[in-house]
Design a protein around this motif. Structure first.
Motif, mmCIF file in Angstrom:
data_model
loop_
_atom_site.group_PDB
_atom_site.id
_atom_site.type_symbol
_atom_site.label_atom_id
_atom_site.label_comp_id
_atom_site.label_asym_id
_atom_site.label_seq_id
_atom_site.Cartn_x
_atom_site.Cartn_y
_atom_site.Cartn_z
ATOM 1 N N ILE A 15 0.857 -1.184 0.000
ATOM 2 C CA ILE A 15 0.000 0.000 0.000
ATOM 3 C C ILE A 15 0.893 1.233 0.000
ATOM 4 C CG2 ILE A 15 -1.734 1.322 1.251
ATOM 5 C CD1 ILE A 15 -2.766 -1.262 2.444
ATOM 6 N N ILE A 16 0.729 2.064 -1.034
ATOM 7 C CA ILE A 16 1.463 3.327 -1.118
ATOM 8 C C ILE A 16 0.482 4.452 -0.796
ATOM 9 C CG2 ILE A 16 2.860 4.842 -2.554
ATOM 10 C CD1 ILE A 16 3.643 2.436 -4.212
ATOM 11 N N PHE A 17 0.803 5.204 0.220
ATOM 12 C CA PHE A 17 -0.080 6.196 0.836
ATOM 13 C C PHE A 17 0.411 7.587 0.423
ATOM 14 C CE2 PHE A 17 -1.687 8.635 4.477
ATOM 15 C CZ PHE A 17 -2.896 8.012 4.753
ATOM 16 N N TYR A 18 -0.411 8.328 -0.324
ATOM 17 C CA TYR A 18 -0.022 9.654 -0.798
ATOM 18 C C TYR A 18 -0.694 10.729 0.065
ATOM 19 C CZ TYR A 18 1.430 7.041 -4.956
ATOM 20 O OH TYR A 18 2.028 6.144 -5.813
ATOM 21 N N HIS A 19 0.096 11.648 0.585
ATOM 22 C CA HIS A 19 -0.427 12.680 1.482
ATOM 23 C C HIS A 19 0.308 13.993 1.232
ATOM 24 C CE1 HIS A 19 3.117 12.613 4.216
ATOM 25 N NE2 HIS A 19 3.248 11.405 3.707
ATOM 26 N N THR A 38 -8.945 8.139 -2.303
ATOM 27 C CA THR A 38 -9.093 7.600 -3.649
ATOM 28 C C THR A 38 -8.165 6.409 -3.809
ATOM 29 O OG1 THR A 38 -9.618 9.794 -4.521
ATOM 30 C CG2 THR A 38 -8.985 8.095 -6.118
ATOM 31 N N LEU A 39 -8.742 5.243 -4.074
ATOM 32 C CA LEU A 39 -7.981 3.998 -4.221
ATOM 33 C C LEU A 39 -7.737 3.711 -5.696
ATOM 34 C CD1 LEU A 39 -6.807 1.294 -3.157
ATOM 35 C CD2 LEU A 39 -9.138 0.385 -3.199
ATOM 36 N N CYS A 40 -6.477 3.432 -6.032
ATOM 37 C CA CYS A 40 -6.104 3.101 -7.410
ATOM 38 C C CYS A 40 -5.289 1.806 -7.420
ATOM 39 C CB CYS A 40 -5.263 4.206 -8.043
ATOM 40 S SG CYS A 40 -5.990 5.848 -8.025
ATOM 41 N N CYS A 41 -5.404 1.055 -8.510
ATOM 42 C CA CYS A 41 -4.611 -0.159 -8.690
ATOM 43 C C CYS A 41 -4.521 -0.450 -10.184
ATOM 44 C CB CYS A 41 -5.238 -1.339 -7.950
ATOM 45 S SG CYS A 41 -4.255 -2.856 -8.000
ATOM 46 N N LYS A 42 -3.345 -0.848 -10.656
ATOM 47 C CA LYS A 42 -3.169 -1.136 -12.077
ATOM 48 C C LYS A 42 -3.955 -2.371 -12.494
ATOM 49 C CE LYS A 42 1.442 0.913 -12.464
ATOM 50 N NZ LYS A 42 2.881 0.648 -12.772
ATOM 51 N N ASP A 43 -4.083 -3.330 -11.587
ATOM 52 C CA ASP A 43 -4.802 -4.572 -11.871
ATOM 53 C C ASP A 43 -6.268 -4.421 -11.491
ATOM 54 O OD1 ASP A 43 -2.349 -6.290 -12.499
ATOM 55 O OD2 ASP A 43 -1.859 -5.533 -10.507
ATOM 56 N N ASP A 44 -7.016 -5.493 -11.671
ATOM 57 C CA ASP A 44 -8.396 -5.561 -11.199
ATOM 58 C C ASP A 44 -8.430 -6.639 -10.118
ATOM 59 O OD1 ASP A 44 -11.060 -5.180 -10.878
ATOM 60 O OD2 ASP A 44 -11.669 -6.221 -12.707
ATOM 61 N N VAL A 103 -5.564 -12.717 -3.973
ATOM 62 C CA VAL A 103 -4.890 -12.626 -2.679
ATOM 63 C C VAL A 103 -4.647 -14.027 -2.130
ATOM 64 C CG1 VAL A 103 -5.123 -11.839 -0.285
ATOM 65 C CG2 VAL A 103 -5.853 -10.357 -2.162
ATOM 66 N N MET A 104 -5.627 -14.897 -2.233
ATOM 67 C CA MET A 104 -5.490 -16.274 -1.756
ATOM 68 C C MET A 104 -4.370 -17.004 -2.485
ATOM 69 S SD MET A 104 -7.877 -17.105 0.605
ATOM 70 C CE MET A 104 -8.507 -18.778 0.390
ATOM 71 N N SER A 105 -4.184 -16.712 -3.758
ATOM 72 C CA SER A 105 -3.145 -17.377 -4.545
ATOM 73 C C SER A 105 -1.813 -16.648 -4.474
ATOM 74 C CB SER A 105 -3.587 -17.515 -6.002
ATOM 75 O OG SER A 105 -3.827 -16.243 -6.580
ATOM 76 N N ALA A 106 -1.710 -15.666 -3.575
ATOM 77 C CA ALA A 106 -0.456 -14.955 -3.291
ATOM 78 C C ALA A 106 0.050 -14.145 -4.476
ATOM 79 C CB ALA A 106 0.623 -15.926 -2.808
ATOM 80 N N LYS A 107 -0.852 -13.583 -5.263
ATOM 81 C CA LYS A 107 -0.434 -12.694 -6.335
ATOM 82 C C LYS A 107 -0.040 -11.345 -5.746
ATOM 83 C CE LYS A 107 -1.808 -10.400 -10.612
ATOM 84 N NZ LYS A 107 -2.848 -10.175 -11.640
ATOM 85 N N LYS A 108 1.140 -10.880 -6.098
ATOM 86 C CA LYS A 108 1.630 -9.595 -5.572
ATOM 87 C C LYS A 108 0.830 -8.449 -6.189
ATOM 88 C CE LYS A 108 4.343 -6.714 -3.422
ATOM 89 N NZ LYS A 108 5.777 -6.598 -3.709
ATOM 90 N N LEU A 109 0.238 -7.614 -5.333
ATOM 91 C CA LEU A 109 -0.573 -6.488 -5.776
ATOM 92 C C LEU A 109 -0.088 -5.219 -5.085
ATOM 93 C CD1 LEU A 109 -4.067 -8.223 -5.432
ATOM 94 C CD2 LEU A 109 -2.944 -7.659 -7.595
ATOM 95 N N THR A 110 -0.184 -4.116 -5.791
ATOM 96 C CA THR A 110 0.191 -2.821 -5.222
ATOM 97 C C THR A 110 -0.998 -1.870 -5.320
ATOM 98 O OG1 THR A 110 2.514 -3.102 -5.883
ATOM 99 C CG2 THR A 110 1.778 -0.874 -5.348
ATOM 100 N N PHE A 111 -1.343 -1.273 -4.183
ATOM 101 C CA PHE A 111 -2.476 -0.359 -4.112
ATOM 102 C C PHE A 111 -1.974 1.050 -3.800
ATOM 103 C CE2 PHE A 111 -3.999 -4.563 -3.143
ATOM 104 C CZ PHE A 111 -5.178 -4.655 -3.860
ATOM 105 N N HIS A 112 -2.623 2.027 -4.405
ATOM 106 C CA HIS A 112 -2.238 3.424 -4.228
ATOM 107 C C HIS A 112 -3.412 4.168 -3.602
ATOM 108 C CE1 HIS A 112 1.309 3.020 -7.023
ATOM 109 N NE2 HIS A 112 0.587 1.984 -7.393
#
Length: 396
Positions: free
Chosen positions: A73-77, A229-235, A241-250
């Protein structure tokens, strides 16, 4: 292929955590229910107790998100926000984009130390989900029937909870009312055209009457709205998450003091809400064009939220307490049991599977509520939106 890759493909860890989440959920719900005897004597003590217990349950899902899937999680402030985080009550107005929004919010709350005490305005159907919904009731989540006339009191009472709440809390509100899908977006934009409002590319048209009631009720109780505002390149999905796919949230987070939100009449309040979602749309557009929100509007800086050991400790505790004896007893039954034993085990396993499937189905966007062709709980005209926009810009 590494040992870790093999373990990830077998879903062993999620299965163990899933088992402990269900069984510990029953134990925790019973303990929370027992705390009801405290309520007549001290609401403050009751709330502290049930919040501690809620943390013990919810943080197990945070473990899967943070430590199993290693989500980031990348937190922009803007630099000033960190002085207020977890030090005040706040209303979180967040876009409802993905199936795993709840995991992102739980993980963020855990990192700031307010997971057990934070709450949401949620659909009433969640109240009846075994274990999770029961716990939501005892933790004083705010359940909505999606009928404004019936929900008005619940909205006011939900904010009023925080007047004397002993722990700092974030109250989450999804103004869109349901998760985003292309089909719902088409219906929402039809409404926008009918109302003379700007069409949104990445969001549904917000439902504004609830926002108006809440922001009126929060004066003197909740000092600020956090526009998230939540953003993510993937859907992203829960199964990823259960299959341990690396995800990045902004997460782009703006703090809006309560006194800067117009509440004198519903039209200005509705227009302010529409402006928030237009700004969210612009931020998501920027993210998809640049892949980041670093430097957005010249003032937002990234902060990568670091994982901590809390979720690991809780999962190890519950796994040791609940799964180890279960695994031992299961192996014993399989070795010594009769055909009748095998049948009972198969039935129990299937029932647990159905329960897990029911819970997971609540995270799927297509299973969310429909978005009607009309906004039953209010909107603003184009002129009203423009008037409020001008007012906000003057304040800025």
């Amino acid at each position: 292929m590494s040992l870790l890759s093999i373990i990830q493909k077998t879903y062993i860890v999620p299965l163990i955590v899933g088992y402990t989440f269900l069984v510990s959920g029953v134990v925790i719900w019973i303990l929370q229910a027992c705390c009801l005897v405290i309520w007549p004597f001290s609401k403050s003590l009751y709330r502290r107790c049930v919040c501690v217990l809620a943390y013990q349950h919810w943080v197990q899902m945070v473990f899967l998100f943070d430590h199993w899937a290693k989500a980031e999680i990348i937190f922009y402030h803007d630099g000033k926000l960190v002085d207020f985080l977890a030090k005040e009550h706040s209303l979180i107005v967040m876009n409802h984009r993905f199936d795993v929004d709840f995991l992102v919010t739980w993980s963020t709350c855990q990192k700031f130390g307010i997971l057990g005490s934070s709450k949401s305005f949620v659909k009433e159907e969640l109240k009846y989900i075994p274990i999770v919904g029961w716990g939501f009731s005892l933790i004083e989540m705010v359940f909505l029937k999606r009928n404004f006339q019936k929900d008005r009191k619940a909205l006011v009472d939900g904010i009023s909870i925080l007047k004397d709440y002993p722990l700092k809390s974030w109250m989450l509100l999804f103004c869109e009312g349901t998760r985003f899908t292309k089909q719902k977006q088409e219906k929402a934009n039809e409404v926008a055209r009918e109302k003379g409002l700007k069409e949104l590319n990445h969001h549904l048209l917000p439902r504004t009457k609830g926002f108006s009631v809440i922001t009126q009720a929060m004066k003197g109780v909740v000092p600020a709205v956090y526009d998230v505002t939540l953003c993510c390149k993937d859907d992203p999905t829960f199964m990823q998450v259960m299959s341990a796919k690396k995800l990045t949230f902004h997460l782009l987070v703006k703090r809006i003091p309560a006194e800067d939100i117009p509440t004198d009449n519903d039209d200005d309040s509705a227009a302010f809400c529409h402006k928030l979602y237009q700004e969210k749309d612009e931020a998501v557009n920027h993210f998809h064009e640049h892949g980041t929100l670093d430097g957005y509007q010249g003032k937002y800086k990234p902060l990568t939220l670091k994982n901590n050991s809390g979720p690991v400790s809780v999962v190890l505790f519950w796994s040791t307490l609940l799964f180890t004896p279960f695994a031992y007893y299961l192996m014993y039954l399989l070795y010594t049991g009769s055909m009748y034993t095998y049948i009972v085990l198969t039935i129990c396993t299937y029932l647990v599977y159905l329960l897990c499937k029911r819970m997971i189905s609540e995270t799927v966007s297509s299973k969310g509520s429909t978005y009607g062709s009309t906004i039953s709980n209010g909107s603003a005209t184009k002129q009203e939106t423009q008037n409020s926009t001008n007012q906000v810009e003057k304040k800025d």
